[in-house]
Scaffold this motif. Structure first.
Motif, PDB file in Angstrom:
ATOM      1  N   ALA A 157       0.567  -1.176   0.045  1.00  0.00           N
ATOM      2  CA  ALA A 157      -0.300   0.431  -0.277  1.00  0.00           C
ATOM      3  C   ALA A 157       0.912   1.227  -0.344  1.00  0.00           C
ATOM      4  O   ALA A 157       2.042   1.301   0.519  1.00  0.00           O
ATOM      5  CB  ALA A 157      -0.530   0.199   0.729  1.00  0.00           C
ATOM      6  N   LEU A 158       0.515   2.227  -0.765  1.00  0.00           N
ATOM      7  CA  LEU A 158       1.202   3.316  -1.252  1.00  0.00           C
ATOM      8  C   LEU A 158       0.358   4.722  -0.274  1.00  0.00           C
ATOM      9  O   LEU A 158      -0.545   4.946  -0.223  1.00  0.00           O
ATOM     10  CB  LEU A 158       1.285   3.804  -1.925  1.00  0.00           C
ATOM     11  N   TRP A 159       1.035   4.982   0.928  1.00  0.00           N
ATOM     12  CA  TRP A 159      -0.169   6.481   1.811  1.00  0.00           C
ATOM     13  C   TRP A 159       0.539   7.167   2.204  1.00  0.00           C
ATOM     14  O   TRP A 159       1.490   7.541   2.373  1.00  0.00           O
ATOM     15  CB  TRP A 159      -0.669   5.419   3.243  1.00  0.00           C
ATOM     16  N   ALA A 160      -0.833   8.235   1.992  1.00  0.00           N
ATOM     17  CA  ALA A 160       0.175   9.534   2.180  1.00  0.00           C
ATOM     18  C   ALA A 160      -0.299  10.090   3.324  1.00  0.00           C
ATOM     19  O   ALA A 160      -1.593  10.068   3.527  1.00  0.00           O
ATOM     20  CB  ALA A 160      -0.317  10.567   0.711  1.00  0.00           C
ATOM     21  N   PHE A 161       0.072  11.033   4.113  1.00  0.00           N
ATOM     22  CA  PHE A 161      -0.052  11.508   5.082  1.00  0.00           C
ATOM     23  C   PHE A 161       0.674  12.533   5.470  1.00  0.00           C
ATOM     24  O   PHE A 161      -0.124  14.239   6.372  1.00  0.00           O
ATOM     25  CB  PHE A 161       0.051  10.800   6.844  1.00  0.00           C
ATOM     26  N   SER A 162       2.064  13.235   4.117  1.00  0.00           N
ATOM     27  CA  SER A 162       2.438  14.587   4.473  1.00  0.00           C
ATOM     28  C   SER A 162       1.798  15.093   3.636  1.00  0.00           C
ATOM     29  O   SER A 162       1.985  14.832   2.411  1.00  0.00           O
ATOM     30  CB  SER A 162       3.668  14.069   4.669  1.00  0.00           C
ATOM     31  N   ASP A 163       2.645  16.639   3.812  1.00  0.00           N
ATOM     32  CA  ASP A 163       1.755  17.792   2.666  1.00  0.00           C
ATOM     33  C   ASP A 163       3.253  17.332   1.563  1.00  0.00           C
ATOM     34  O   ASP A 163       4.401  17.054   1.698  1.00  0.00           O
ATOM     35  CB  ASP A 163       2.123  18.720   2.899  1.00  0.00           C
ATOM     36  N   CYS A 164       2.996  17.788   0.565  1.00  0.00           N
ATOM     37  CA  CYS A 164       4.744  17.918  -0.922  1.00  0.00           C
ATOM     38  C   CYS A 164       5.199  18.784  -0.619  1.00  0.00           C
ATOM     39  O   CYS A 164       4.553  19.462   0.143  1.00  0.00           O
ATOM     40  CB  CYS A 164       3.255  17.683  -2.118  1.00  0.00           C
ATOM     41  N   VAL A 165       6.104  18.372  -1.316  1.00  0.00           N
ATOM     42  CA  VAL A 165       6.975  19.221  -1.174  1.00  0.00           C
ATOM     43  C   VAL A 165       6.988  20.189  -2.319  1.00  0.00           C
ATOM     44  O   VAL A 165       7.750  19.834  -3.185  1.00  0.00           O
ATOM     45  CB  VAL A 165       8.404  19.466  -0.414  1.00  0.00           C
ATOM     46  N   THR A 166       6.664  21.649  -2.342  1.00  0.00           N
ATOM     47  CA  THR A 166       7.164  22.034  -3.509  1.00  0.00           C
ATOM     48  C   THR A 166       8.103  22.944  -4.310  1.00  0.00           C
ATOM     49  O   THR A 166       8.536  23.983  -3.661  1.00  0.00           O
ATOM     50  CB  THR A 166       5.859  23.048  -3.382  1.00  0.00           C
ATOM     51  N   VAL A 167       9.035  22.941  -5.244  1.00  0.00           N
ATOM     52  CA  VAL A 167      10.339  23.378  -5.639  1.00  0.00           C
ATOM     53  C   VAL A 167      10.125  24.201  -6.221  1.00  0.00           C
ATOM     54  O   VAL A 167      11.122  25.452  -6.159  1.00  0.00           O
ATOM     55  CB  VAL A 167      10.895  21.701  -5.768  1.00  0.00           C
TER      56      VAL A 167
END
Length: 399
Positions: A157-167
């Motif tokens: 499973a690939l689970w997202a909990f954190s915000d992304c980092v905008t480069v």
């Protein structure tokens, strides 16, 4: 914490519905809609707070959903992302149901939905979990993972909990927890993976790529999969010690945005020496003295951001696997010292089962010319409802 409606059944169905792409890359078309926020450039050491964190107003919002469809999405977790003022959420396990009949439509390990109205942040436009794209995960699996997912007893499973980092205006990254299932409900954190987002501005196409299965293995801390914080040209990535501290310690890495895809450019904070080290620690026991945040409470999930309004770095979180009370800690810098008073901010009404989980906080909707960033913040959490789990939201305005 992470299980969605009828997990044993859905794990099996997800494996049967997964599309076997030969490459770990996928493209999605986003709506041509922009969230008019501005970028905040905080001081690296803010010093003392200029205001107390006193909640003046709470606006209860409805569930985060696409209200223009006849389908209901039940989903876990979720991290936010902004690329070129396009705001979107990436959620974890997502089940799509038909509202009129209650029939199951599809299940995905994660899903993409964009913001559809700035003044109504709970209004989403579903992208990957729509019936037209049923059973296609937003973030692609590798061929090896897909092969494993075909087994009735196992899955990744690939689970997202954190915000992304905008480069920059066309590129961002997001860290996903790679969870390994053995049996229907038994799983453990195997590591973290990096999803890379490339935005084609001419066509509003978002391409998501995974170059490898793991970016950090679970032999170290999975930096960035718990939470992220961007301060000017540097990303700060928080990793939770899940195995040795009973989820009580947060460890920290940093990297220049220009080098975020290259792990050799990362530095790792050692609170015991107050120095940044070039090598990630190999972890075989608890390293409480080296953690940027040490607590006596089991952290569940949370978000970091800089409040321009208060002149402080903010951590808003749930303090248990299942919880209903959003709490707050503050610090003058991304690495501490953190005020460990964990003040209660907001009590989220529990679902029929008596609890919620997956706390997250987002300030981007209210970073406008008319209001300092951090005066108002959007909270969202996973609400365990009668028929399944779905994200709900509340808007907090500080005095």
């Amino acid at each position: 914490m992470h299980a969605t409606l009828f997990l044993p059944l859905l794990a099996f169905l997800a494996a049967r519905c997964a599309r076997a792409d030969p490459y770990a890359q996928r493209q999605w078309t986003l709506p041509d809609y922009r969230t008019p926020y501005y970028t905040v450039y905080p001081p690296l050491d803010a010093g003392n707070a200029t205001r107390d964190f006193v909640v003046q107003q709470v606006d209860e919002l409805s569930g985060l959903q696409d209200y223009g469809t006849t389908y209901m999405q039940y989903r876990d977790g979720g991290g936010a992302c902004q690329v070129n003022n396009i705001s979107f959420f990436v959620f974890s396990d997502t089940t799509t149901m038909c509202m009129t009949t209650g029939d199951w439509v599809c299940f995905t390990s994660n899903s993409l939905a964009t913001n559809a109205a700035t003044n109504q942040p709970q209004q989403l436009a579903d992208i990957s979990a729509s019936p037209e794209n049923k059973c296609i995960d937003f973030t692609p699996f590798s061929e090896y993972e897909l092969t494993e997912n075909e087994n009735y007893w196992t899955r990744f499973a690939l689970w997202a909990f954190s915000d992304c980092v905008t480069v920059n205006d066309t590129f961002a990254v997001q860290f996903f927890q790679v969870e390994r299932f053995y049996g229907w409900t038994s799983y453990f954190l195997a590591g973290s993976s990096m999803g890379q987002y490339s935005l084609d501005l001419d066509n509003n196409n978002l391409t998501v790529t995974r170059e490898s299965q793991y970016f950090f293995m679970n032999t170290t801390y999975t930096y960035g999969s718990f939470a992220t914080l961007t301060v000017n040209d540097t990303a700060y990535l928080y990793g939770l010690d899940e195995f040795y501290s009973d989820r009580s310690d947060l460890h920290l890495a940093r990297v220049l945005l220009t080098g975020i895809t290259d792990v050799s450019q990362y530095e790792f904070y050692n609170a015991a020496t107050e120095e940044w080290e070039s090598s990630a620690p190999y972890v075989t026991s608890r390293r409480e003295d080296a953690a940027a945040m040490q607590s006596n409470i089991p952290l569940s999930s949370g978000s970091f951001y800089f409040s321009e309004y208060h002149n402080q770095y903010v951590f808003i979180f749930f303090s248990n696997y299942v919880d209903n009370t959003f709490r707050l800690m503050t610090s003058p810098t991304p690495w501490g010292p953190w005020n460990m008073s964990d003040d209660a901010l907001y009590y989220a009404t529990p679902g029929p089962n008596g609890y919620n989980y997956g706390a997250a906080a987002h300030a981007m909707y209210y970073q406008t010319d008319g209001e300092a960033a951090g005066k108002t913040v959007l909270l969202h959490y996973s609400y365990a409802g009668e028929h399944g789990t779905y994200p709900r939201a509340a808007r907090l305005t500080f005095a």
